[in-house]
Design a protein around this motif. Structure first.
Motif: not given
Length: 374
Positions: A60, A142, A163
């Protein structure tokens, strides 16, 4: 001897003092090794890091401070335990988040993985239990910022290794993204894991090249429906790794335009798609579809093109053996193009090189047919 006038003596003295000050400042600058707060040393570590720490940048883009010597990790993110197994680092994993990473083949290649405690709910972990286990670093998603903050407030470093919607748009970008993921986990563990991650990246590039070299110019790209499971209508969409594994294999994922990682579709939509091939994803048999009359008019069912996937140490669509899955899909969709691809050999080579385990031909074929060890 010529005498120097008093004015000139003063000027000379001022010059000497100025030179001495410049020299002293230069020495101070050399000793510090940095000229600003963002300077780095030869290892790339921040000059402002505390002694005994280092930093990594996660998927991220967060810069995360880790202990110099990471010895206790919680692999809460789905595929992260399998990555630790591949990197030969399970002795440093003290908690994990998914029993799927302790499946039958994981127990064969790394029996110690089966003994790692599993959280009741990786999306809401017991922070006190992690602290009691001495966890230094959590490998995480995330998608749960509140949990991330809770862990960080407790003094546990959180590294995003998956992610929900990665910014990738082509199979080549997927390759680079997956390399970044494995390299990141290797960097978290440090030591031998760094070299093992690099070796995996070399393998990934070679395997990707061998697949895409045969599929990139194909005019015929059969449509593919990929069952994520456990239900037949629960599928992977355009934000999933599966999209790119199918794409590089020379297929056309029917759900690729849906900006989702995983979602439930409808039977009406499946009838509209009418896919030519169906892969069962995280379901180890085809009965879920072939025994259901609602699917009998789908082209893939009528043509007998419903297949199980290989069954690896963890689910192959998100694990380090994902390129084996792409090879399997490619050979299924384009048997003539991939006539020289020996899937049994590919599986045996991978397990030898990355899990340090020598499979028999029978074991490799059981993996390819989504079966547990005999």
């Amino acid at each position: 001897m010529e005498r120097v006038p008093i004015r000139r003596q003063g000027a000379l003295l001022a010059g000497i003092i100025a030179l001495m000050l410049v020299a002293m400042l230069a020495l101070i600058g050399c000793g510090s090794g940095a000229t600003g707060s963002n300077a780095t040393d030869s290892t790339g570590s921040s000059a402002s890091e505390s002694p005994g720490t280092r930093t990594v940048t996660d998927l991220s883009g967060n810069v995360v401070t880790l202990p110099e010597d990471v010895t206790k990790v919680a692999t809460l993110c789905g595929p992260s335990l399998e990555t630790a197994i591949m990197l030969n680092q399970t002795d440093k994993v003290v908690y994990t988040g998914n029993k799927g990473g302790q499946g039958a083949w994981a127990k064969i290649v790394d029996p110690a993985a089966a003994e790692i405690p599993v959280t009741d709910d990786a999306t809401h972990p017991n922070v006190e239990a992690l602290l009691d286990a001495g966890v230094q670093v959590v490998l995480y998603w995330d998608a749960y910022p509140d949990v991330t903050k809770e862990l960080e407030d407790a003094g546990i470093a959180v590294v995003v290794t998956q992610e929900n919607a990665p910014d990738i748009h082509t199979s080549e970008e997927f390759l680079k993204y997956k390399e970044k993921e494995i390299t990141l986990v290797g960097d978290v563990f440090g030591g031998d894991a760094v070299d093992k991650a690099a070796a995996w990246c070399d393998y990934a590039e070679k395997t990707y090249g061998s697949i895409i070299g045969k599929t990139k110019d194909l005019a015929d790209r059969p449509t593919v429906y990929y069952v994520r499971g456990p239900k037949a209508l629960t599928i992977h969409g355009g934000n999933s790794y599966t999209r790119y594994l199918v794409d590089m294999a020379g297929g056309d994922l029917v759900s690729k335009d849906d900006a989702e990682l995983m979602y439930d579709t409808t039977m009406e939509q499946v009838l509209n798609w009418d896919p030519e091939y169906i892969f069962m994803g995280r379901v180890n048999n085809t009965d879920l579809i072939t025994d259901d009359p609602a699917w009998e008019n789908i082209k893939a069912v009528k043509d007998g093109h419903v297949y199980v996937n290989e069954k690896g140490v963890f689910v192959p669509d998100y694990s380090t053996d994902c390129f084996l899955l792409s090879e399997q899909i490619a050979k299924t969709l384009h048997p003539d193009v991939f006539a020289d691809l020996d899937l049994t050999k590919s599986v045996k080579d991978y397990y030898r090189d990355f899990y340090n385990y020598d499979l028999t031909d029978d074991q490799a074929n059981r993996i390819l047919n989504s079966q547990d060890p005999a």
